[in-house]
Design a protein around this motif. Structure first.
Motif, PDB file in Angstrom:
ATOM      1  N   VAL A   1     -10.977   2.583  11.296  1.00  0.00           N
ATOM      2  CA  VAL A   1      -9.815   1.920  10.689  1.00  0.00           C
ATOM      3  C   VAL A   1      -9.776   2.219   9.195  1.00  0.00           C
ATOM      4  CG1 VAL A   1      -8.723  -0.305  10.192  1.00  0.00           C
ATOM      5  CG2 VAL A   1      -9.730   0.110  12.439  1.00  0.00           C
ATOM      6  N   TYR A   2     -10.956   2.228   8.565  1.00  0.00           N
ATOM      7  CA  TYR A   2     -11.024   2.572   7.138  1.00  0.00           C
ATOM      8  C   TYR A   2     -10.496   3.989   6.902  1.00  0.00           C
ATOM      9  CZ  TYR A   2     -13.064   4.092   2.700  1.00  0.00           C
ATOM     10  OH  TYR A   2     -13.237   4.616   1.450  1.00  0.00           O
ATOM     11  N   LEU A   3     -10.862   4.936   7.768  1.00  0.00           N
ATOM     12  CA  LEU A   3     -10.346   6.295   7.653  1.00  0.00           C
ATOM     13  C   LEU A   3      -8.821   6.308   7.757  1.00  0.00           C
ATOM     14  CD1 LEU A   3     -12.827   8.483   9.753  1.00  0.00           C
ATOM     15  CD2 LEU A   3     -12.661   8.301   7.264  1.00  0.00           C
ATOM     16  N   SER A   4      -8.290   5.474   8.650  1.00  0.00           N
ATOM     17  CA  SER A   4      -6.832   5.387   8.777  1.00  0.00           C
ATOM     18  C   SER A   4      -6.207   4.894   7.484  1.00  0.00           C
ATOM     19  CB  SER A   4      -6.454   4.464   9.944  1.00  0.00           C
ATOM     20  OG  SER A   4      -6.793   5.037  11.183  1.00  0.00           O
ATOM     21  N   PHE A   5      -6.782   3.831   6.908  1.00  0.00           N
ATOM     22  CA  PHE A   5      -6.245   3.298   5.655  1.00  0.00           C
ATOM     23  C   PHE A   5      -6.378   4.314   4.520  1.00  0.00           C
ATOM     24  CE2 PHE A   5      -7.146  -1.322   7.140  1.00  0.00           C
ATOM     25  CZ  PHE A   5      -5.954  -1.325   7.841  1.00  0.00           C
TER      26      PHE A   5
ATOM     27  N   ALA B   1      -8.094   0.802   0.369  1.00  0.00           N
ATOM     28  CA  ALA B   1      -8.469   0.950   1.774  1.00  0.00           C
ATOM     29  C   ALA B   1      -9.487  -0.115   2.169  1.00  0.00           C
ATOM     30  CB  ALA B   1      -9.036   2.343   2.022  1.00  0.00           C
ATOM     31  N   LEU B   2     -10.443  -0.386   1.275  1.00  0.00           N
ATOM     32  CA  LEU B   2     -11.430  -1.432   1.536  1.00  0.00           C
ATOM     33  C   LEU B   2     -10.786  -2.821   1.576  1.00  0.00           C
ATOM     34  CD1 LEU B   2     -14.409  -0.193  -0.672  1.00  0.00           C
ATOM     35  CD2 LEU B   2     -14.304  -0.239   1.828  1.00  0.00           C
ATOM     36  N   LEU B   3      -9.723  -2.993   0.773  1.00  0.00           N
ATOM     37  CA  LEU B   3      -8.990  -4.261   0.826  1.00  0.00           C
ATOM     38  C   LEU B   3      -8.419  -4.492   2.216  1.00  0.00           C
ATOM     39  CD1 LEU B   3      -7.641  -6.748  -0.497  1.00  0.00           C
ATOM     40  CD2 LEU B   3      -5.714  -5.252  -1.096  1.00  0.00           C
TER      41      LEU B   3
ATOM     42  N   TYR C   1       0.823  -1.208   0.000  1.00  0.00           N
ATOM     43  CA  TYR C   1       0.000   0.000   0.000  1.00  0.00           C
ATOM     44  C   TYR C   1       0.859   1.261   0.000  1.00  0.00           C
ATOM     45  CZ  TYR C   1      -4.237   2.710   1.192  1.00  0.00           C
ATOM     46  OH  TYR C   1      -5.292   3.576   1.181  1.00  0.00           O
ATOM     47  N   THR C   2       2.017   1.191   0.645  1.00  0.00           N
ATOM     48  CA  THR C   2       2.873   2.369   0.777  1.00  0.00           C
ATOM     49  C   THR C   2       4.051   2.345  -0.203  1.00  0.00           C
ATOM     50  OG1 THR C   2       4.130   1.263   2.550  1.00  0.00           O
ATOM     51  CG2 THR C   2       2.279   2.663   3.204  1.00  0.00           C
TER      52      THR C   2
ATOM     53  N   LYS D   1       0.088   8.948  -1.587  1.00  0.00           N
ATOM     54  CA  LYS D   1      -0.424   9.219  -2.927  1.00  0.00           C
ATOM     55  C   LYS D   1      -0.895   7.945  -3.628  1.00  0.00           C
ATOM     56  CE  LYS D   1       2.427  13.350  -3.403  1.00  0.00           C
ATOM     57  NZ  LYS D   1       3.444  14.081  -4.186  1.00  0.00           N
ATOM     58  N   SER D   2      -1.511   7.058  -2.830  1.00  0.00           N
ATOM     59  CA  SER D   2      -2.141   5.861  -3.385  1.00  0.00           C
ATOM     60  C   SER D   2      -3.643   5.998  -3.198  1.00  0.00           C
ATOM     61  CB  SER D   2      -1.621   4.604  -2.675  1.00  0.00           C
ATOM     62  OG  SER D   2      -0.230   4.514  -2.783  1.00  0.00           O
ATOM     63  N   ARG D   3      -4.197   7.051  -3.741  1.00  0.00           N
ATOM     64  CA  ARG D   3      -5.597   7.405  -3.473  1.00  0.00           C
ATOM     65  C   ARG D   3      -6.542   6.471  -4.205  1.00  0.00           C
ATOM     66  NH1 ARG D   3      -4.970  14.012  -3.917  1.00  0.00           N
ATOM     67  NH2 ARG D   3      -3.445  14.210  -2.238  1.00  0.00           N
ATOM     68  N   ASN D   4      -6.829   5.386  -3.589  1.00  0.00           N
ATOM     69  CA  ASN D   4      -7.690   4.368  -4.177  1.00  0.00           C
ATOM     70  C   ASN D   4      -8.543   3.783  -3.072  1.00  0.00           C
ATOM     71  OD1 ASN D   4      -8.840   2.083  -5.375  1.00  0.00           O
ATOM     72  ND2 ASN D   4      -7.078   1.789  -6.716  1.00  0.00           N
ATOM     73  N   ALA D   5      -9.839   4.094  -3.094  1.00  0.00           N
ATOM     74  CA  ALA D   5     -10.729   3.624  -2.036  1.00  0.00           C
ATOM     75  C   ALA D   5     -10.755   2.105  -1.970  1.00  0.00           C
ATOM     76  CB  ALA D   5     -12.138   4.162  -2.262  1.00  0.00           C
ATOM     77  N   ARG D   6     -10.552   1.462  -3.122  1.00  0.00           N
ATOM     78  CA  ARG D   6     -10.567  -0.004  -3.137  1.00  0.00           C
ATOM     79  C   ARG D   6      -9.422  -0.579  -2.313  1.00  0.00           C
ATOM     80  NH1 ARG D   6     -10.542  -1.284  -9.386  1.00  0.00           N
ATOM     81  NH2 ARG D   6      -8.993   0.393  -9.233  1.00  0.00           N
TER      82      ARG D   6
END
Length: 439
Positions: A357-361, A376-378, A208-209, A369-374
């Motif tokens: 936790v979702y807000l944290s992700f 975070a949901l993963l 993710y990072t 700069k990995s702005r992808n809601a999917r």
């Protein structure tokens, strides 16, 4: 020139000994069997760090979301105490200290939290490989196993079972008593399945990072160590989670080679599920026994029936409320961590925890700069999968995830604040100001 993070923290600097110690302590409190059995002692000692941090920062800003986290989760336990007429004083103090220590570690490490976590898990993996190999060496493995039982004695559960630990490594009794022909790598945690939980979280945060541009980026040195450790753990849900993470991130690649990569992952996964008894055979057996057993699938079915009776507020964490007994037994043991969490606390608590936790992700994704809601949901889906056979959501590390959204978005701090009135304004540099802020 090394990249300077917005908080003033150098994200490329090597992990220091103090940072490693903080993260190792957080992880040990979250799953080492000796630390877990002596939790009141160790969390009290860890609180010295928390109190020192508060003492150094007591005059500074406390943000609204931080207050909400403490008030909501501790207040919820108070509500359960009133609803079911329980003496929750010890539980509330313990939860407060766990939240406080998680909060402290996050604020001390700041935006280096993930880097330090990944490094600490990497070192734990390397050490675990050494001990796993030693387990197969005649005389040495058995000697270390017995030494662990003497140095760090543990109480046995209702099954007369415990996993001896040397703190830096936990042993599998079934291997030494001849039940298993192979050992399962548990790292520092109470069992291999728990080790797999944190390994999957580490692998997810690693990807993710990091900018994943080609298939080989999924298999750098650190990632390979995590994957090998996951395989050595021989955990059913751990392997399922690993396949999910690798498949999802493979689909994020822009190259057409991603389809070949996904096919290869699926092929290897299929062969593994038909070849190893802890995968396909174990799942099939537990599914067939779910109607009469409290295995992970049977427990889920039992929990869902109880959830239907108290869907909003749950049954509390105390077994006597639901089972009318304070004695642990096969009847009270329900190992499905996801449905157990929902059964104990209800939908209000469940949704609030995972939303935070979702807000944290999400904010971690924004920061890197990995702005992808999917993506975070993963992370949420991953937690659901790995918890299907492990009770993890009361652990300190999982609680610390609640506070990460306040660290990884320093440029978008909340406007709602509680400020201490100061007679004279203090002139501080940006770096010193960050040191004094409470998030």
């Amino acid at each position: 020139m090394e990249q300077q993070l917005e908080s003033g923290t150098n994200n490329k600097a090597p992990v220091s000994k103090s940072e490693f110690f903080l993260m190792f302590l957080l992880l040990a409190l979250s799953g080492n069997p000796f630390f877990s059995q002596k939790l009141p002692i160790f969390i009290s000692l860890a609180s010295i760090i928390s109190l020192y941090y508060l003492f150094c920062n007591y005059k500074k800003t406390i943000y609204a979301r931080t207050l909400f986290i403490f008030i909501f989760f501790i207040g919820y336990e108070c509500i359960h105490a009133l609803m079911f007429n329980l003496d929750y004083s010890e539980t509330i103090v313990k939860l407060f200290l766990i939240l406080l220590f998680g909060f402290t570690v996050v604020n001390l490490l700041k935006t280096r939290f993930i880097k330090v976590f990944l490094f600490t898990m990497y070192i734990i993996c390397i050490i675990s490989f050494v001990f796993t190999v030693l387990c197969y060496v005649p005389g040495i493995g058995k000697g270390l196993y017995k030494l662990a039982g003497v140095m760090f004695p543990l109480q046995k559960d209702f099954k007369n079972y415990s996993t001896p630990t040397l703190i830096i490594y936990t042993f599998l009794p079934e291997f030494f008593n001849g039940t298993f022909k192979y050992t399962r790598n548990a790292g520092i945690f109470w069992e291999s399945g728990a080790f797999a939980v944190y390994l999957n979280i580490a692998l997810y945060l690693k990807y993710y990072t990091t900018k994943i541009k080609k298939f080989s980026d999924l298999f750098d040195r650190q990632s390979i160590v995590y994957i090998v450790a996951l395989c050595s753990a021989a955990s059913t849900m751990g392997i399922l989670s690993l396949i999910a993470v690798l498949t999802f991130y493979s689909f994020q690649l822009k190259s057409n080679l991603k389809y070949a990569g996904v096919f290869l992952i699926c092929l290897v996964a299929g062969l593994a599920f038909t070849s190893f008894d802890f995968l396909g055979e174990k799942i099939s057996k537990q599914l067939s026994e779910s109607g009469s057993s409290n295995n992970r699938f049977g427990s889920a079915m039992m929990d869902m029936k109880d959830i239907e009776k108290r869907p909003l507020f749950g049954w509390s964490r105390r077994m006597e409320v639901l089972f009318n007994t304070t004695t642990s037994s096969s009847k009270t043991h329900r190992p499905n961590g996801l449905t157990n969490f929902l059964r104990c606390y209800g939908l209000i608590y469940f949704i609030t925890y995972f939303y935070l936790v979702y807000l944290s992700f999400r904010t971690i994704g924004d920061y890197y700069k990995s702005r992808n809601a999917r993506l975070a949901l993963l992370g949420i889906l991953l937690l659901w999968i790995v918890s299907f056979s492990e009770l993890i959501f009361d652990e300190a590390f999982l609680k610390s995830l609640l506070f990460l959204s306040l660290i990884y978005r320093p440029s978008q701090r909340q406007r709602t604040q509680i400020r201490y009135i100061k007679k004279r304004p203090m002139r501080l540099s940006n770096q010193n100001m960050e040191t004094f802020l409470l998030h």
